[in-house]
Design a protein around this motif. Structure first.
Motif, PDB file in Angstrom:
ATOM      1  N   SER A  16     -14.480 -35.553 -25.660  1.00  0.00           N
ATOM      2  CA  SER A  16     -13.555 -35.747 -26.791  1.00  0.00           C
ATOM      3  C   SER A  16     -12.343 -36.578 -26.416  1.00  0.00           C
ATOM      4  O   SER A  16     -11.548 -36.933 -27.288  1.00  0.00           O
ATOM      5  N   GLY A  17     -12.167 -36.886 -25.136  1.00  0.00           N
ATOM      6  CA  GLY A  17     -10.999 -37.645 -24.702  1.00  0.00           C
ATOM      7  C   GLY A  17     -11.104 -38.029 -23.247  1.00  0.00           C
ATOM      8  O   GLY A  17     -12.136 -37.816 -22.593  1.00  0.00           O
ATOM      9  N   LEU A  18     -10.011 -38.573 -22.726  1.00  0.00           N
ATOM     10  CA  LEU A  18     -10.005 -39.135 -21.377  1.00  0.00           C
ATOM     11  C   LEU A  18      -9.270 -38.280 -20.352  1.00  0.00           C
ATOM     12  O   LEU A  18      -9.193 -38.661 -19.185  1.00  0.00           O
ATOM     13  N   ASP A  19      -8.734 -37.154 -20.766  1.00  0.00           N
ATOM     14  CA  ASP A  19      -8.020 -36.264 -19.845  1.00  0.00           C
ATOM     15  C   ASP A  19      -8.904 -35.068 -19.547  1.00  0.00           C
ATOM     16  O   ASP A  19      -9.125 -34.222 -20.422  1.00  0.00           O
ATOM     17  N   PRO A  20      -9.416 -34.954 -18.318  1.00  0.00           N
ATOM     18  CA  PRO A  20     -10.325 -33.837 -18.014  1.00  0.00           C
ATOM     19  C   PRO A  20      -9.658 -32.475 -18.088  1.00  0.00           C
ATOM     20  O   PRO A  20     -10.342 -31.453 -18.172  1.00  0.00           O
ATOM     21  N   GLU A  21      -8.334 -32.443 -18.070  1.00  0.00           N
ATOM     22  CA  GLU A  21      -7.638 -31.163 -18.151  1.00  0.00           C
ATOM     23  C   GLU A  21      -7.629 -30.602 -19.573  1.00  0.00           C
ATOM     24  O   GLU A  21      -7.544 -29.388 -19.761  1.00  0.00           O
ATOM     25  N   THR A  22      -7.708 -31.467 -20.561  1.00  0.00           N
ATOM     26  CA  THR A  22      -7.558 -31.012 -21.940  1.00  0.00           C
ATOM     27  C   THR A  22      -8.730 -31.389 -22.848  1.00  0.00           C
ATOM     28  O   THR A  22      -8.879 -30.804 -23.919  1.00  0.00           O
ATOM     29  N   SER A  23      -9.541 -32.349 -22.451  1.00  0.00           N
ATOM     30  CA  SER A  23     -10.647 -32.801 -23.300  1.00  0.00           C
ATOM     31  C   SER A  23     -11.792 -31.796 -23.265  1.00  0.00           C
ATOM     32  O   SER A  23     -11.811 -30.864 -22.466  1.00  0.00           O
ATOM     33  N   ARG A  24     -12.770 -32.021 -24.130  1.00  0.00           N
ATOM     34  CA  ARG A  24     -13.913 -31.124 -24.247  1.00  0.00           C
ATOM     35  C   ARG A  24     -15.212 -31.914 -24.137  1.00  0.00           C
ATOM     36  O   ARG A  24     -15.278 -33.086 -24.491  1.00  0.00           O
ATOM     37  N   ILE A  25     -16.245 -31.251 -23.678  1.00  0.00           N
ATOM     38  CA  ILE A  25     -17.568 -31.853 -23.598  1.00  0.00           C
ATOM     39  C   ILE A  25     -18.177 -31.934 -24.989  1.00  0.00           C
ATOM     40  O   ILE A  25     -18.154 -30.955 -25.753  1.00  0.00           O
ATOM     41  N   VAL A  26     -18.728 -33.093 -25.312  1.00  0.00           N
ATOM     42  CA  VAL A  26     -19.455 -33.271 -26.570  1.00  0.00           C
ATOM     43  C   VAL A  26     -20.954 -33.375 -26.301  1.00  0.00           C
ATOM     44  O   VAL A  26     -21.752 -32.693 -26.943  1.00  0.00           O
ATOM     45  N   THR A  27     -21.341 -34.223 -25.366  1.00  0.00           N
ATOM     46  CA  THR A  27     -22.747 -34.299 -24.958  1.00  0.00           C
ATOM     47  C   THR A  27     -22.817 -34.355 -23.438  1.00  0.00           C
ATOM     48  O   THR A  27     -21.853 -34.735 -22.770  1.00  0.00           O
TER      49      THR A  27
END
Length: 243
Positions: A16-27
């Motif tokens: 969902s985004g470029l920050d691994p600390e805050t983004s979520r997996i979509v696929t």
């Protein structure tokens, strides 16, 4: 037999985004590639539980509505991806991932978020990152170094870019081409190759940090460049970065 003649475990996430600390997996996708056998694998679609920004959806094709409709609960997806990678590592396969620091850190944070035992708390994988290898063997080449760029440079077909399965397979194919072109890489044992990449990735990140620090308009980016590879340890965690 050299490591590049044996199977790889390809791994890729779309998020969902470029920050691994805050983004979520979509696929996500985990594939078995090489070793003289047909490529096989498994892919997942997750309902990330958050809104997917339009710019992320434009890359991987999943809007918030599409992910909610087609996706499974994120905790289940994270648990299954982590289990698939654990099984591959237990079988002796290296994990091949383009820009591995992002994907492996992303999976780690999602695991912690959803109460799943993280991959690096289960096993100590050997990791191969074609981005790190390419920067090492051809440091001064002009142009981009996205997966699409590397596929073009190493003559690897990439259909359906930014689908997790296609990207996981392409990362493996680029790695195989790198090994064929720079055969000194194949004379390293997997454990040595992993440890060398830890050093190379740090040197590359230090160079990027220094470039940002001396460049007008980019100085504020320097502090965000992390030096750890292939995993940025979680805060208040003893997680390591490999063997």
């Amino acid at each position: 037999m050299s490591w590049h003649r044996k199977p790889f475990c390809g791994f890729d996430l779309e998020t969902s985004g470029l920050d691994p600390e805050t983004s979520r997996i979509v696929t996500g996708s985990v594939v078995r590639y090489g070793g003289g056998q047909p490529t096989t694998g498994r892919s997942w679609i997750a309902d990330p539980g958050v809104e997917i920004p339009a710019e992320a959806a434009a890359v991987h094709g999943f809007t918030t509505e599409a992910a909610r409709s087609a996706g499974r609960p994120a905790p289940e997806v994270v648990a299954e991806i982590t289990a698939a990678l654990t099984e591959a590592v237990d079988a002796g396969l290296p994990i091949v991932a383009m820009n591995a620091q992002f994907d492996l850190t992303m999976l780690d944070r999602e695991a912690r978020r959803h109460g799943v035992t993280p991959l690096f708390d289960r096993v100590a994988p050997w990791v191969i990152d074609p981005l790190v290898l390419d920067k090492k063997v051809d440091r001064y080449r002009r142009g981009g170094r996205t997966l699409t760029d590397l596929c073009r440079h190493y003559v690897v077909q990439l259909d359906q870019a930014h689908t997790a399965e296609a990207d996981a397979v392409a990362a493996c194919a680029v790695t195989w081409k790198l090994a064929g072109r720079y055969q000194w890489l194949t004379r390293l044992e997997l454990g040595e190759l992993h440890e060398q990449q830890v050093r190379w990735a740090r040197e590359q990140a230090e160079g990027l940090r220094e470039y940002f620090a001396r460049t007008d308009g980019k100085r504020e980016w320097a502090a965000s460049v992390r030096l750890e590879w292939p995993l940025v340890p979680a805060m208040n965690s003893g997680a390591g970065c490999g063997r």
